[in-house]
Design a protein around this motif. Sequence first.
Motif, PDB file in Angstrom:
ATOM      1  N   GLN A  27      22.212 167.975   3.187  1.00 35.64           N
ATOM      2  CA  GLN A  27      23.540 167.363   3.313  1.00 35.64           C
ATOM      3  C   GLN A  27      23.419 165.927   3.824  1.00 35.64           C
ATOM      4  OE1 GLN A  27      26.188 168.866   2.125  1.00 35.64           O
ATOM      5  NE2 GLN A  27      25.133 170.796   1.771  1.00 35.64           N
ATOM      6  N   LEU A  28      22.574 165.707   4.809  1.00 30.24           N
ATOM      7  CA  LEU A  28      22.367 164.363   5.345  1.00 30.24           C
ATOM      8  C   LEU A  28      21.758 163.463   4.271  1.00 30.24           C
ATOM      9  CD1 LEU A  28      22.306 162.311   7.675  1.00 30.24           C
ATOM     10  CD2 LEU A  28      20.085 163.270   8.321  1.00 30.24           C
ATOM     11  N   ILE A  29      20.765 163.958   3.575  1.00 32.63           N
ATOM     12  CA  ILE A  29      20.110 163.170   2.528  1.00 32.63           C
ATOM     13  C   ILE A  29      21.099 162.831   1.423  1.00 32.63           C
ATOM     14  CG2 ILE A  29      18.327 163.271   0.739  1.00 32.63           C
ATOM     15  CD1 ILE A  29      16.649 164.865   2.873  1.00 32.63           C
ATOM     16  N   ARG A  30      21.918 163.791   1.024  1.00 28.35           N
ATOM     17  CA  ARG A  30      22.950 163.529   0.013  1.00 28.35           C
ATOM     18  C   ARG A  30      23.882 162.414   0.487  1.00 28.35           C
ATOM     19  NH1 ARG A  30      27.060 168.184  -1.352  1.00 28.35           N
ATOM     20  NH2 ARG A  30      27.719 167.638   0.747  1.00 28.35           N
ATOM     21  N   GLY A  31      24.310 162.473   1.738  1.00 25.45           N
ATOM     22  CA  GLY A  31      25.199 161.452   2.284  1.00 25.45           C
ATOM     23  C   GLY A  31      24.561 160.080   2.334  1.00 25.45           C
ATOM     24  N   LEU A  32      23.274 160.020   2.705  1.00 24.64           N
ATOM     25  CA  LEU A  32      22.577 158.734   2.765  1.00 24.64           C
ATOM     26  C   LEU A  32      22.381 158.140   1.375  1.00 24.64           C
ATOM     27  CD1 LEU A  32      20.024 159.541   5.581  1.00 24.64           C
ATOM     28  CD2 LEU A  32      21.949 157.947   5.710  1.00 24.64           C
ATOM     29  N   ILE A  33      22.090 158.981   0.402  1.00 23.64           N
ATOM     30  CA  ILE A  33      21.984 158.494  -0.974  1.00 23.64           C
ATOM     31  C   ILE A  33      23.331 157.928  -1.421  1.00 23.64           C
ATOM     32  CG2 ILE A  33      21.661 159.187  -3.392  1.00 23.64           C
ATOM     33  CD1 ILE A  33      19.532 161.203  -2.344  1.00 23.64           C
ATOM     34  N   ALA A  34      24.406 158.609  -1.078  1.00 26.36           N
ATOM     35  CA  ALA A  34      25.750 158.177  -1.482  1.00 26.36           C
ATOM     36  C   ALA A  34      26.106 156.796  -0.940  1.00 26.36           C
ATOM     37  CB  ALA A  34      26.784 159.210  -1.040  1.00 26.36           C
ATOM     38  N   ILE A  35      25.592 156.445   0.240  1.00 27.55           N
ATOM     39  CA  ILE A  35      25.915 155.130   0.820  1.00 27.55           C
ATOM     40  C   ILE A  35      24.778 154.119   0.613  1.00 27.55           C
ATOM     41  CG2 ILE A  35      27.550 156.085   2.493  1.00 27.55           C
ATOM     42  CD1 ILE A  35      25.337 155.607   4.658  1.00 27.55           C
ATOM     43  N   GLY A  36      23.792 154.482  -0.203  1.00 27.41           N
ATOM     44  CA  GLY A  36      22.718 153.552  -0.524  1.00 27.41           C
ATOM     45  C   GLY A  36      21.727 153.324   0.599  1.00 27.41           C
ATOM     46  N   GLN A  37      21.508 154.329   1.449  1.00 24.46           N
ATOM     47  CA  GLN A  37      20.640 154.154   2.611  1.00 24.46           C
ATOM     48  C   GLN A  37      19.375 155.001   2.582  1.00 24.46           C
ATOM     49  OE1 GLN A  37      20.934 151.873   5.006  1.00 24.46           O
ATOM     50  NE2 GLN A  37      22.774 151.095   4.048  1.00 24.46           N
ATOM     51  N   LEU A  38      18.934 155.437   1.415  1.00 23.78           N
ATOM     52  CA  LEU A  38      17.642 156.127   1.350  1.00 23.78           C
ATOM     53  C   LEU A  38      16.707 155.250   0.527  1.00 23.78           C
ATOM     54  CD1 LEU A  38      16.081 158.612   2.263  1.00 23.78           C
ATOM     55  CD2 LEU A  38      16.628 159.645   0.065  1.00 23.78           C
ATOM     56  N   ASP A  39      15.726 154.649   1.183  1.00 23.96           N
ATOM     57  CA  ASP A  39      14.848 153.686   0.536  1.00 23.96           C
ATOM     58  C   ASP A  39      13.526 154.278   0.090  1.00 23.96           C
ATOM     59  OD1 ASP A  39      16.538 151.267   0.971  1.00 23.96           O
ATOM     60  OD2 ASP A  39      16.250 151.853   3.057  1.00 23.96           O
ATOM     61  N   VAL A  40      12.977 155.197   0.896  1.00 22.64           N
ATOM     62  CA  VAL A  40      11.685 155.810   0.582  1.00 22.64           C
ATOM     63  C   VAL A  40      11.808 157.318   0.762  1.00 22.64           C
ATOM     64  CG1 VAL A  40       9.244 155.981   1.236  1.00 22.64           C
ATOM     65  CG2 VAL A  40      10.401 153.759   1.315  1.00 22.64           C
TER      66      VAL A  40
END
Length: 175
Positions: free
Chosen positions: A114-127
């Motif tokens: 859920q956290l990873i999905r949310g971070l992807i949604a706001i463009g905050q997963l880089d690696v």
Amino acid sequence: MTEASWHCHIAMSLDGKIARSDGSFDWLMPYPPQEFDIDAYHAGIDAVVMGRDTYEVERAMPEWPHAKPVFVVTNRPIDAPPPLVEARAGDLLAVADELGRRGYRKIGVEGGGQLIRGLIAIGQLDVLEMAIIPLVLGDGIPLFPAGTPELPLSLVKCEPKSGGALHVVYRRQSR
């Protein structure tokens, strides 16, 4: 404000699960995290962001595994948190902005989906760094739950490890 880089280091089964349905991860025991550069990963991050379920799992360990600031994304208060642990409710974009303002440059992300999905949604997963374990769990908690937005990635590294596992590193493609 410092532009932060967000890095996730996680293990998943071949069918994309990060834990059994009951939250257990006993299936990971034959695969030591040190083989997947977990020590270098932890040494290189400034702070950790994790979901509440991950916090509860790590809090139950005999020893708290973090000596760096940890931000737990949760809407419930945390009773008697370990040193350097703070709760943050709700808006992930506000959490990302706060961590950038506080000068954190490399932020580690520790589960769950859920956290990873949310971070992807706001463009905050880089690696996205993963230990891919050669096991099909069938039922379990997915790394990418339904509703996860598209995230184009480029392969940076792929190394075979013992027991048929893979250590892969992906970087988000430039926009």
